[in-house]
Write a protein that holds these residues in place. Structure first.
Motif, PDB file in Angstrom:
ATOM      1  N   LYS B 121     -11.373  35.368   3.081  1.00  0.00           N
ATOM      2  CA  LYS B 121     -12.037  35.535   4.370  1.00  0.00           C
ATOM      3  C   LYS B 121     -11.009  35.547   5.506  1.00  0.00           C
ATOM      4  N   ALA B 122     -10.056  34.594   5.429  1.00  0.00           N
ATOM      5  CA  ALA B 122      -9.047  34.493   6.488  1.00  0.00           C
ATOM      6  C   ALA B 122      -8.186  35.753   6.538  1.00  0.00           C
ATOM      7  N   GLU B 123      -7.851  36.292   5.352  1.00  0.00           N
ATOM      8  CA  GLU B 123      -6.989  37.477   5.330  1.00  0.00           C
ATOM      9  C   GLU B 123      -7.730  38.713   5.824  1.00  0.00           C
ATOM     10  N   LYS B 124      -9.001  38.801   5.508  1.00  0.00           N
ATOM     11  CA  LYS B 124      -9.794  39.944   5.960  1.00  0.00           C
ATOM     12  C   LYS B 124      -9.867  39.942   7.484  1.00  0.00           C
ATOM     13  N   ARG B 125     -10.220  38.769   8.022  1.00  0.00           N
ATOM     14  CA  ARG B 125     -10.294  38.635   9.471  1.00  0.00           C
ATOM     15  C   ARG B 125      -8.918  38.803  10.107  1.00  0.00           C
ATOM     16  N   GLY B 126      -7.896  38.250   9.462  1.00  0.00           N
ATOM     17  CA  GLY B 126      -6.521  38.361   9.964  1.00  0.00           C
ATOM     18  C   GLY B 126      -6.100  39.816  10.088  1.00  0.00           C
ATOM     19  N   MET B 127      -6.430  40.609   9.043  1.00  0.00           N
ATOM     20  CA  MET B 127      -6.062  42.027   9.082  1.00  0.00           C
ATOM     21  C   MET B 127      -6.814  42.755  10.199  1.00  0.00           C
ATOM     22  N   GLU B 128      -8.081  42.386  10.405  1.00  0.00           N
ATOM     23  CA  GLU B 128      -8.847  42.993  11.500  1.00  0.00           C
ATOM     24  C   GLU B 128      -8.173  42.725  12.843  1.00  0.00           C
ATOM     25  N   LEU B 129      -7.716  41.460  13.016  1.00  0.00           N
ATOM     26  CA  LEU B 129      -7.087  41.100  14.285  1.00  0.00           C
ATOM     27  C   LEU B 129      -5.737  41.794  14.455  1.00  0.00           C
ATOM     28  N   LEU B 130      -4.985  41.892  13.346  1.00  0.00           N
ATOM     29  CA  LEU B 130      -3.697  42.580  13.427  1.00  0.00           C
ATOM     30  C   LEU B 130      -3.915  44.054  13.754  1.00  0.00           C
ATOM     31  N   GLU B 131      -4.984  44.611  13.168  1.00  0.00           N
ATOM     32  CA  GLU B 131      -5.360  45.990  13.458  1.00  0.00           C
ATOM     33  C   GLU B 131      -5.622  46.137  14.956  1.00  0.00           C
ATOM     34  N   ARG B 132      -6.362  45.193  15.465  1.00  0.00           N
ATOM     35  CA  ARG B 132      -6.765  45.237  16.857  1.00  0.00           C
ATOM     36  C   ARG B 132      -5.564  45.177  17.813  1.00  0.00           C
ATOM     37  N   VAL B 133      -4.563  44.354  17.472  1.00  0.00           N
ATOM     38  CA  VAL B 133      -3.391  44.279  18.351  1.00  0.00           C
ATOM     39  C   VAL B 133      -2.330  45.293  17.942  1.00  0.00           C
ATOM     40  N   GLY B 134      -2.658  46.133  16.952  1.00  0.00           N
ATOM     41  CA  GLY B 134      -1.800  47.273  16.634  1.00  0.00           C
ATOM     42  C   GLY B 134      -0.601  46.977  15.755  1.00  0.00           C
ATOM     43  N   ILE B 135      -0.672  45.929  14.903  1.00  0.00           N
ATOM     44  CA  ILE B 135       0.480  45.659  14.039  1.00  0.00           C
ATOM     45  C   ILE B 135       0.066  45.421  12.594  1.00  0.00           C
ATOM     46  N   ALA B 136      -1.064  46.013  12.190  1.00  0.00           N
ATOM     47  CA  ALA B 136      -1.522  45.811  10.813  1.00  0.00           C
ATOM     48  C   ALA B 136      -0.500  46.302   9.793  1.00  0.00           C
ATOM     49  N   THR B 137       0.269  47.327  10.159  1.00  0.00           N
ATOM     50  CA  THR B 137       1.242  47.876   9.195  1.00  0.00           C
ATOM     51  C   THR B 137       2.413  46.921   8.977  1.00  0.00           C
ATOM     52  N   GLN B 138       2.553  45.933   9.843  1.00  0.00           N
ATOM     53  CA  GLN B 138       3.687  45.002   9.725  1.00  0.00           C
ATOM     54  C   GLN B 138       3.286  43.702   9.043  1.00  0.00           C
ATOM     55  N   ALA B 139       2.073  43.643   8.483  1.00  0.00           N
ATOM     56  CA  ALA B 139       1.500  42.370   8.037  1.00  0.00           C
ATOM     57  C   ALA B 139       2.393  41.587   7.077  1.00  0.00           C
ATOM     58  N   ASP B 140       3.156  42.291   6.238  1.00  0.00           N
ATOM     59  CA  ASP B 140       3.947  41.583   5.224  1.00  0.00           C
ATOM     60  C   ASP B 140       5.374  41.286   5.662  1.00  0.00           C
TER      61      ASP B 140
END
Lengths: 227, 251
Positions: B121-140
């Motif tokens: 759940k935390a990772e799903k929401r985390g990815m949504e938030l990273l998407e929102r601030v425009g850095i989902a591609t940098q998650a790892d």
């Protein structure tokens, strides 16, 4: 001259020597584990906001770090085990193993604590602030954010402490536990103090300590935290 | 606790004083922040802005006065204080991302360890938030591999992941290279538009004009002037504010 360069005794006593080094390894490994555990608890006490815990941690480190290891081991083996009859087992081999281990880990933990404490100082205060700001408690902050970074920055010094620990096992001879250096002493008594026996044992210790040093050097590089 | 939660201010700072040794950094500070309000705190360096901001989630202790959050006085320490902080997001000048954790782990640590959410759940929401601030591609990646602007946007995502009732921004763009300031401000403006309660210590006049409901001018440990952004920037009442504005606006 011939007897001085006679490697025969090493071959003859090879299994005894191996058993001695195996005892050294068992002693070092268990002591290292306990020292790491106790050292971590001590550093948590020394950086905690509770003054009582801080004082206890500081007192422990100052006492153990400044007492010769021989005295610590004599206190464990003669004082606590023989005189006060606090024994782990009826089997003296097992009993002295645990007392030697406890003495060594209690002593080494003080050094582990200080190494870790210098590691904690390398972690910028902002890391702990950010951890507190998301609602982590003091222990969570320490366990999840500060200590993992502190550990990584002191891997190399921890390696030095482990090497010192391995060599310090030679002192448990005073605590009645038979390891490599006791075997060496016995061989000096039986065969005379010859160079080959000395060289053989020196090499044996290096087989243990050199890879330890290399491994920790490699690990330190690999685990370094980039800021 | 009142039923009519929306009417009570979210933060109430009353008669707060603090000294650093001989330095009186907060002098009789009174300030309320309503729900959904964006307050910009502005003023010369050393004027107590950051200290006030940090006092709201008790990263700084105060010597006298009271601060209440959501109707409750700030707890002094322990679990109650940790719970309060979990509801107040904080974004620092120097980002303070956890250096040994990946970008995604930075964002999920709080939800997992404080809120008790599952990793999925935390990772799903985390990815949504990273998407929102425009850095989902940098998650790892690790924080040191990112630019300052990306790190600060991660820090905002980390604060948002806790579903905070408000977010404190302590000079969020002061440590950034000039070309990265706007990307961070854009995220903040977006948050303000959505009704997030924010206290922002900043020198960014553009942000204050576009997103703030109120500007608080602090100098020498005191709140000297409070006004709407337009009034404050065009028509400051006090000499100290006029003097400060003349210095920053000519730059």
């Amino acid at each position: 001259m011939e007897s001085l360069l006679d490697f025969g005794p090493l071959a003859e006593e090879f299994t005894t020597i191996l058993a001695g080094f195996w005892a050294t390894v068992r002693l070092s490994a268990m002591s290292a584990l306990l020292a790491l555990l106790l050292g971590t608890i001590l550093v948590a006490m020394r950086v905690s906001p509770t003054p009582v815990l801080r004082s206890v941690g500081t007192a422990y480190v100052n006492v153990l770090r400044n007492t010769p290891l021989t005295l610590v081991l004599l206190l464990s083996a003669l004082g606590l085990s023989d005189t006060l009859q606090l024994t782990f087992s009826r089997d003296p081999g097992v009993n002295y193993y645990w007392w030697a281990t406890l003495g060594l880990s209690a002593y080494t933990a003080a050094f582990v604590c200080e190494a870790l404490r210098s590691g904690v100082n390398t972690v910028p205060p902002g890391q702990a602030e950010a951890a507190r700001a998301i609602g982590l408690t003091f222990t969570q902050t320490l366990r999840l954010v500060v200590l993992p970074q502190a550990f990584r920055s002191v891997i190399a010094p921890l390696g030095s402490i482990l090497i010192a620990l391995i060599k310090n096992t030679t002192i448990v001879i005073v605590a009645g536990y038979i390891e490599a250096s006791s075997v060496m002493k016995q061989m000096f008594d039986d065969y005379g103090g010859t160079l080959p026996i000395f060289l053989g044992f020196a090499l044996g210790y290096m087989v243990l300590t050199l890879p330890t040093g290399f491994f920790f050097g490699w690990l330190a590089k690999r685990m370094a935290v980039v800021r | 606790m009142t039923e009519n939660g929306d009417a009570t201010p979210l933060v109430r700072v009353e008669n707060v004083n603090k000294n650093f040794g001989a330095l009186h950094v907060l002098r009789d500070i009174n300030l309320t922040v309503s729900r959904g309000e964006v307050v910009v705190v502005i003023g010369p360096s050393g004027g107590g802005k950051s200290t006030l901001c940090r006092a709201i989630n008790r990263l700084e202790t105060i010597d006298s006065g009271t601060i209440t959050f959501d109707g409750q006085p700030l707890a002094a320490e322990g679990k109650a204080l940790a719970r309060l902080r979990s509801d107040v997001g904080m974004v620092f000048q120097s980002f303070n991302l956890f250096a040994h954790k990946t970008i995604l782990e930075n964002v999920t640590l709080g939800p997992i360890r404080v809120r008790g959410h599952s990793r999925e759940k935390a990772e799903k929401r985390g990815m949504e938030l990273l998407e929102r601030v425009g850095i989902a591609t940098q998650a790892d990646k690790y924080p040191a591999q990112l630019s300052g602007g990306q790190q600060q946007r991660t820090a905002i995502a980390r604060a948002l992941a806790m579903d905070p009732k408000m977010i404190l921004f302590d000079e969020p763009t002061s440590a950034l290279d000039p070309e990265m300031v706007q990307e961070v401000l854009d995220v903040m403006i977006g948050l303000a538009r959505e009704g997030m309660t924010m206290v922002v210590v900043t020198h960014e006049m553009g942000f204050a004009r576009r997103a703030a409901h109120r500007v608080v001018f602090m100098s020498e440990g005191q709140i000297v002037e409070e006004n709407t952004p337009d009034e404050f920037f065009t028509n400051a009442r006090t000499d100290r504010a006029k003097d400060f504005l003349s210095k920053i606006l000519t730059h």
